[in-house]
Write a protein that holds these residues in place. Structure first.
Motif, short mmCIF file in Angstrom:
data_model
loop_
_atom_site.label_atom_id
_atom_site.label_comp_id
_atom_site.label_asym_id
_atom_site.label_seq_id
_atom_site.Cartn_x
_atom_site.Cartn_y
_atom_site.Cartn_z
N LYS A 225 47.94 50.08 0.03
CA LYS A 225 49.13 49.24 0.14
C LYS A 225 49.04 47.94 -0.64
CE LYS A 225 51.84 50.13 4.26
NZ LYS A 225 51.98 49.72 5.65
N PRO A 226 48.01 47.11 -0.36
CA PRO A 226 47.97 45.82 -1.07
C PRO A 226 47.83 46.02 -2.57
CG PRO A 226 46.12 46.03 0.48
CD PRO A 226 46.91 47.28 0.56
N LEU A 227 47.03 47.00 -2.93
CA LEU A 227 46.80 47.28 -4.33
C LEU A 227 48.10 47.64 -5.03
CD1 LEU A 227 43.77 49.26 -5.47
CD2 LEU A 227 45.96 50.09 -6.19
N ALA A 228 48.81 48.60 -4.41
CA ALA A 228 50.05 49.08 -5.01
C ALA A 228 51.09 47.98 -5.06
CB ALA A 228 50.57 50.27 -4.22
N THR A 229 51.12 47.18 -3.99
CA THR A 229 52.09 46.08 -3.94
C THR A 229 51.86 45.13 -5.10
OG1 THR A 229 52.08 46.27 -1.56
CG2 THR A 229 52.95 44.23 -2.48
N VAL A 230 50.61 44.75 -5.29
CA VAL A 230 50.28 43.80 -6.36
C VAL A 230 50.68 44.40 -7.70
CG1 VAL A 230 48.37 42.75 -7.60
CG2 VAL A 230 48.45 42.64 -5.11
N ILE A 231 50.34 45.66 -7.90
CA ILE A 231 50.59 46.24 -9.22
C ILE A 231 52.08 46.38 -9.49
CG2 ILE A 231 50.30 48.31 -10.61
CD1 ILE A 231 47.54 48.58 -9.43
#
Lengths: 428, 1033
Positions: B992-998
């Motif tokens: 989640k955090p990774l995808a959100t940032v990207i």
């Protein structure tokens, strides 16, 4: 606020709730009591102080017992008591005045009463003609247990009868000499001789009669012998007192000598119990104290007895003192040689306030109980305990008669109170 | 070099195809054999030495067992840490080796030293054993053995002697632990009164039991050419046999005294330190199968399940084996997640490419590179020994992976469509267009790889957690690079053999976008200063948000089950604990979400897990998510459960997950932010000083959950022998100790064999004679001289509070004060705490403090990253310079990097997510993608300029031409990450955090690349050209 506090207090009182809290560190007299209007409410000075503290607000500005963070500081726990009661995790009991028995237990062994145990032996040698009793048979005093065919006995009888005949002869001679002497027919000397002859015969007879007595004949037996001129050699051996045959060695046809034990007869209705009391307990044991015995064979039965003797020395070997108790065994269930556990009832203390053992918890060096405060609130209370029995504790200080205490679940309450302390190493 | 590689590939097309086939083959092989696990294994490389010391308390366990072992181990090479724990009847020494040490070598080292240690442990106290060769992920299969008509003891016997033995034969299983029920034991229950009255010392009973239970062999004799083996049979078989063992002969009467004259012989339960219960229905027998280190959990569990099926027919009627934790569930979920990622990635990418490229062959070609890259990655992971987990594969996004191929295919397609009439030179065209983008792709991918390097330098827990992710990503990038520059051009030469016929110059979507894009681009290029100002404002205001983001170090991976760690007062009894757990289970079973609940209290008879009876692990298996009724997600469920459980007072619950809990137990277990470790000798002083530290720390602003390690609180019935008293009676200390150990504790005298099963034969006083304090006071001790004296006359007997456990670290006793920090940063808190402790706590000489906890890990990671990140940044710059041979161009792209973070920061803030390593990885990928796009753009503009086009036109033309590939890569990335950003399944915590940032970061950085980069380029170049004297004019 004050009003609310008192109404709350009385509510608690009506519920039979007794709130008595000890804050640690207070050295003043804690148990001085006051009486309120209601007879059954007992409060003490300390309690009021604590209740004020309970009523007070904590650092979070809510009543201290309502505060999850501060409640434990005053020793109060809040639990869902309905739920716990339903689940069988919380039970209450009343402290009540009762008699408290304290006992010492000691291992012991049952033995016969040596005063009431005898080896039956013949007084003269002979051959056993009849045996009337077997092992375990009951005998009564005077009952013939063995018939002994004894030459010596026959001899004694015939000697006696002979002496009796001799005496009768001497008596007749004496009577005749006496009449003649009165008529001055014979000399005085002859009379005296006859008189001494008679005396001698009488002495002889008495000696032989004594001998029969010695052999166990009673006067009536002797009379029988005398009257019937019976000189059979059969000697009945009789039991000296009521009892039970516990050993038997008499066999028909066996020749026995003086002192041979034909039977061992013991009176088993009263038995002795010997048990060892250790030095540490010696001071508590007294003559006349009741004891009860527990035997393996009859674990559900209780046998009662009294202490009759306390030894005067401590055995070097066992380092104990022998104590003897006498116990009734009319039922015959106790057997000599049985191992028993002796419970010595030391004292019976009336008016002791007792609470179930479950209710007492340790808190460091203190002993504590939990008492209900109101619905879901319980408070910790320090108690001073006296004697302990397997089920109960005697409370010396800290509780009053009728006070409700938590039995089952007291550990849970303690845990809840100390929760702050043991939450180590757990991830948040 | 890149050019040569591309040229070589194009020339040796068939060689490339052969290589491709080899890759596919090896990839499939690797996929089959790749260890698959749910979460990465973060357990340290450790060897545990466990010793069961029946009967002894913590202090004596430490003194007599733990210390000799610990001191023997110190001085071993490659050691990171030695720590120990001494509990009642149990000692555990953990030797942590450096991660690089082979576990078997480490065990060999430990074993050698263990020989020395064994000699120092007093005889008969206990045998130190090394723990299983397993890790925190080792507990792969848990089950309970149940049977209606069978007693707990019978069930335990079935578990120990049938199921366990069979499961141990399964390859890959290193240990099967049994828990709960009762271990069968033959017990001689002695009536002490009889011993006293018959004047038989207890010792004699033991000797008699041991001497009358042996089989012997007498070699053989020869007889008539035959050979007879000689066997003496004297083993006891039945209770009667034991009863009829002669202990003594009465001297006076000559009658033998048998065991039966002294007490009863029964089959009874061994003393236990643990129990298991299930579903609130009472005690069960539980088994845990442990996986050998480095084995593949999925295959082993499958083997194990097959074995269980094999065993089933042989079990007594009515006995069932009911699993409550099956690792394959989790592994399958992991596979499911990864498979979803790949398939949805392929579908989305194909759809998008068709839309944007307008060429379905090209789209399929790009899509084809996804499985190829995946296979390459699997092969590399298999070679590197990296397991497929939610962490390593969960973050893999195939949108990014195809970027290289997208750029390559787009360029080839564009060139082919331009030269479609000239169909002779198709291969040549492909070569040229591949050549054109080869270098930019290479450098961009290299840069992405470099940004992963700092993560690869992480060590310890965080390293184990994130290294697999970094390496997997690096492998994937390398794979995608190789495929993009070799396989794709070759495949293009086959696919587009006949050129591109139906290629429209502009498809409608791109034309539409360009219509809006070009005017705006002109504006930004004309007004570079305003553009830069706007970007700078955005960037700096986003930086202002950074302090408002929370931070989280290690993400929590959902294991799909709940594990509750329940803690009670240390003084609690096992029986009471088991009762309480029954209630807890009943409460939990009321939740419709709950499938089953199993609790394990305390430790097994042969323990690896040093839990006391006050600790319970409650395993809650949940039903599938769609059957949930009272709560919508796990967090809510946990909250509801916690609320329901507080109705049972006196317990502390902490919610965790099965694997997480086990891993935490193995890695020292300090989960709080800060741990103040106090070392010293005297337990009392340690306790007091820890109290002082606790108070000092609690007073600091921001301190939460301050707790000192609970070391005291275990009630001990202490029998202190009065030496003067025993001297008077001529009794030895050992006479008293023997009685304490054997009569009260029960000591093993021999063994009874029942077929291959063996059960201890012990002798012990009857419960009435030892079951209470009073009874123990009255136990008679007989001296060799025949004197019988009650215990209370020889010793001071009192109930005192003793230590629950003694922890040691670095060969010192240790006590830990833990705390969490809320609302302020760790660094300043630690500084304040250190200052405050120094001022307020009076440390006696010989006592010292160290600081640890999560903060230790964070600090370590910070130090690492402080070196690694600048190094990586420098390397990126070097690469950029190498790519353009121009500092200015390199700087131009470089400036874009931090600015690209803007969108990511804002997104995190808006979604309320903390800055975690996952998010950090997201930023890293984001930087890489930005560089990729920028490099492609700048290099194209450079090429245009070299062909003589003036700056402005070159910039505009370049941006316009590059619009399509950039949009393509960006939209594949975003679409590829979209499912992750909104997912709730397994691995969502990482994704989640990774995808959100990207997603948000790239959306922003694309604007940057499309508008700001051209503007900056022109601005940079214009100033230079102006300076160098207007050559072109």
């Amino acid at each position: 606020m004050k009003k609310l506090f008192y109404s709350l207090l009385f509510c608690g009182a009506f519920l039979g709730v007794y709130t008595d809290v000890i804050l640690s560190g207070s050295e003043e007299s804690r148990y001085e009591t006051l009486r309120f209007a209601q007879g059954d409410i007992i409060e003490n000075v300390e309690d009021i102080r604590i209740d004020n503290a309970l009523e007070g607000n904590c650092e979070h500005n809510i009543p201290i017992i309502e505060c999850d963070g501060c409640r434990y500081e005053v020793g109060v726990v809040k639990v869902d008591s309905e739920f716990l009661k339903k689940e069988g995790m919380l039970e209450l009991a009343e402290a009540k005045e009762s008699t408290l028995n304290s006992i010492i237990e000691a291992p012991g062994e049952i033995s016969t009463n040596p005063d009431r145990e005898v080896h039956i032996t013949p007084r003269i040698p002979g051959i056993i003609k009849e045996v009337y009793k077997g092992l375990g048979d009951k005998v009564t005093a005077g009952e013939t247990v063995v018939l002994l065919d004894s030459i010596e006995f026959g001899q004694a009888k015939s000697d006696y009868l002979k002496a009796k005949a001799m005496m009768e002869l001497a008596g007749k001679n004496y009577d005749r000499v006496k009449t003649l002497s009165e008529k001055q027919v014979v000399s005085q000397k002859t009379f005296i001789e006859a008189e001494s002859e008679l005396e001698r015969a009488r002495i002889e007879l008495r000696a032989l009669e004594e001998r029969l007595h010695l052999l166990g004949m009673k006067d009536s037996d002797v009379q029988k012998i005398r009257e019937h001129e019976e000189f059979q050699s059969l000697l009945p051996i009789i039991a000296p007192f009521d009892g039970t045959v516990i050993e038997k060695h008499a066999v028909i046809g066996e020749r026995v000598d003086v002192g041979f034990g034909l039977f061992r007869v013991a009176d088993l209705t009263r038995l002795w119990v010997w048990f060892d009391v250790y030095e540490k307990d010696l001071a508590k044991v007294k003559n006349g104290q009741n004891v009860s015995l527990l035997v393996l064979a009859y674990p559900d039965e209780n046998f009662e007895g009294q202490i009759t003797y306390i030894g005067n020395t401590v055995s070097e070997k066992t380092r104990t003192t022998k104590v003897q108790a006498e116990v009734d065994n009319a039922t015959g269930k106790l057997k000599p040689g049985m191992f028993v556990t002796v419970a010595i009832h030391l004292s019976e203390k009336g008016g002791a306030l007792i609470i179930p053992r479950d209710s007492v918890q340790s808190d460091g060096a203190d002993k504590i109980v939990f008492i209900p405060l109101k619905d879901n609130y319980f408070i910790k209370k320090k108690v001073l305990l006296g004697t302990a029995t397997p089920e109960c504790y005697e409370v010396l200080e800290g509780l009053k008669d009728g006070q409700k205490v938590v039995t089952k679940g007291s550990f849970l309450l303690k845990s809840e109170l100390q929760k702050e302390k043991f939450g180590e190493g757990c991830p948040d | 070099m890149i050019e040569k590689l591309i040229g070589f590939a194009i020339k040796q097309r068939f060689l490339v195809l052969v290589g491709l086939l080899l890759l596919i083959g090896f990839g499939l092989y690797s996929l089959k054999h790749l260890p698959i696990d749910a979460v990465p294994d973060v357990t340290t490389n450790q060897v545990q030495i466990n010793t069961d010391v029946p009967g002894l308390g913590p202090v004596d366990v430490e003194k007599l067992v733990t210390f000799p072992i610990e001191s023997a181990m110190s001085g071993l090479p490659y050691i990171d840490e030695i720590r120990s724990l001494s509990k009642s009847a149990f000692s555990q020494v953990t030797v942590v080796f450096a991660d690089s040490v082979d576990i078997y070598f480490a065990r060999q080292l430990v074993l050698e030293r263990l020989q020395i240690a064994k000699e120092r442990i007093p005889a008969g106290l206990g045998q130190p054993l090394m723990g299983p060769i397993s890790t925190g992920l080792g507990e792969i299969y848990r089950y309970t053995v149940e049977g209606k008509d069978l007693s707990p003891m019978e069930l335990r016997t079935i578990q120990d002697w049938i199921i366990r033995l069979q499961l141990l034969t399964v390859p890959g299983i290193t240990e099967v632990n049994s828990m709960g029920g009762f271990v069968k034991q033959y017990q001689v229950v002695i009536d002490p009164a009889k011993l006293v009255s018959l004047r038989i010392p207890l010792r004699q009973v033991f000797e008699a039991l041991a001497k009358n239970n042996v089989n012997t062999g007498g070699a053989y004799i020869e007889h008539a050419s035959e050979q007879y083996n000689i066997r003496g049979v004297g083993l006891v078989r039945t209770i009667e046999d034991i009863e009829n063992i002669v202990v003594d002969v009465d001297e006076t009467s000559g009658t033998p005294i048998f065991v039966k004259n002294l007490g009863n012989v029964i089959v009874g339960p061994e003393i236990r330190y643990g129990a298991a219960t299930r579903d609130g229905k009472g005690e069960v027998v539980a088994g845990t199968a442990m996986l050998l280190k480095n084995e593949n959990s999925r295959t082993v569990v499958n083997r194990l399940k097959k074995k269980l099926e094999d065993i089933k027919p042989y079990l007594p009627a009515g006995v069932t084996i009911n699993p409550f934790h099956d690792r394959t569930d989790l592994v399958n979920a992991t596979i499911h997640t990864v498979r979803n990622n790949i398939t949805s990635g392929i579908i989305l990418v194909v759809a998008l490419l068709i839309l944007l490229l307008g060429n379905w062959r090209g789209a399929l070609l790009v899509a084809f590179s996804i499985p190829l890259t995946a296979l390459f990655t699997f092969s590399a992971m298999y070679q590197a020994g990296i397991a497929a987990t939610l962490m390593s594969l969960g973050a893999l996004d195939f949108g990014i992976i195809v970027d290289g191929s997208v750029v390559m295919v787009e360029n080839i397609v564009r060139h082919l469509s331009l030269k479609q009439k000239n169909s002779d030179g198709i291969t040549q065209t492909i070569h040229e267009s591949a050549h054109e983008v080869g270098r930019p792709i290479f450098f961009a991918v290299m840069i992405i790889i470099i940004v992963y390097l700092p993560i690869a330098t992480l060590q310890g827990l965080e390293g184990k957690m994130f290294k697999p992710m970094a390496f997997t990503m690096i492998f994937a990038m390398v794979g995608s690079l190789i495929i993009a520059i070799t396989v794709i051009p070759v495949l293009c030469s086959f696919v587009f053999k006949k050129g591109i016929t139906a290629f429209k110059e502009e498809n409608r979507v791109i034309r539409f976008i360009k219509k809006g894009y070009l005017p705006l681009l002109h504006k930004t290029v004309d007004h570079p200063r305003i553009t830069i100002a706007i970007v700078a404002v955005c960037f700096f205001s986003s930086l202002a948000l950074v302090p408002r983001l929370g931070s989280e170090f290690i993400p929590e991976l959902d294991e799909g089950a709940i594990a509750i760690h329940a803690q009670r007062l240390p003084s609690v009894s096992l029986t009471h604990s088991a009762d309480l757990l029954g209630k807890i289970e009943q409460v939990l079973m009321q939740f419709p979400e709950v499938e089953t609940v199993v609790s394990q209290t305390g430790r097994a008879e042969i323990g690896f897990d040093p839990m006391g009876q006050e600790l319970t692990d409650v395993f809650v298996t949940l039903k599938p998510r769609k059957e949930w009724k009272t709560s919508k997600d796990k967090e809510e469920l946990v909250n509801l459960m916690e609320k329901a459980l507080t109705r049972i007072p006196g317990m502390i619950y902490s919610f965790s997950q099965p694997i997480e809990m086990r891993v935490n137990e193995l890695i020292a277990g300090i989960r709080s932010d800060i741990a103040v470790k106090l070392f010293g000798d005297d337990l009392e002083i340690l306790k007091e000083t820890a109290g002082e530290i606790e108070r000092a720390v609690a007073a600091i602003h921001g301190a939460e959950d301050v707790k000192a390690e609970q070391v005291a609180g275990q009630p001990v019935l202490q029998i202190s022998i009065d030496r003067a008293a025993i001297a008077r009676y001529g009794i030895n200390v050992s006479d008293v100790q023997d009685v304490i150990e054997t009569a009260i504790g029960g000591k093993r005298a021999s063994e009874v064999f029942e077929g291959q099963m063996r059960f201890d034969l012990i002798a012990r006083f009857s419960p009435e004679a030892r079951g209470s304090v009073e009874a123990i006071r009255n136990i008679l001790i007989s001296s060799p001289g025949g004197v019988n004296v009650p215990m209370s006359q020889l010793a001071e007997i009192e109930v005192v509070e003793g230590p629950v456990q003694i922890s040691r670290e670095h060969a010192q006793r240790r006590i830990v004060v833990e705390c969490n920090i809320r609302g302020r940063d760790i660094g300043s808190f630690v500084a304040e705490a250190q200052k405050k402790i120094k001022e307020e706590v009076n440390l006696p000489p010989g006592y010292f403090i160290t600081y640890g906890g999560q903060f230790e890990n964070m600090q370590r990671a910070r130090v690492r990253l402080a070196i690694a990140v600048p190094t990586a940044l420098f390397l990126i710059f070097v690469l950029l310079y190498a790519a353009f041979r121009s500092i200015k161009n390199a700087l131009l792209i470089y400036i874009n990097i931090p600015i690209a973070a803007t969108g990511g920061i804002v997104a995190l803030y808006l979604r309320g997510m903390p800055f975690s390593i996952s998010a950090g990885v997201g930023f890293i990928i984001l930087f890489g993608l930005t560089v990729l796009a920028s490099v492609v753009m700048v290099s194209f503009i450079n090429e245009l300029r070299q062909s003589g086009i003036p700056i402005k036109e070159a910039v505009i033309k370049g941006a316009e031409t590059r619009l399509r590939p950039i949009l393509m890569t960006v939209s594949t990335d975003i679409i590829g990450f979209l499912p992750m950003a909104i997912s709730t399944g397994m691995g969502a915590e990482v994704q989640k955090p990774l995808a959100t940032v990207i997603i948000c970061g790239e959306a922003f950085s694309t604007l940057l690349t499309l508008f700001v980069l051209p503007a900056l380029y022109r601005w940079f170049e214009k100033r230079e050209t102006e300076k160098s004297g207007n050559i072109s004019h």
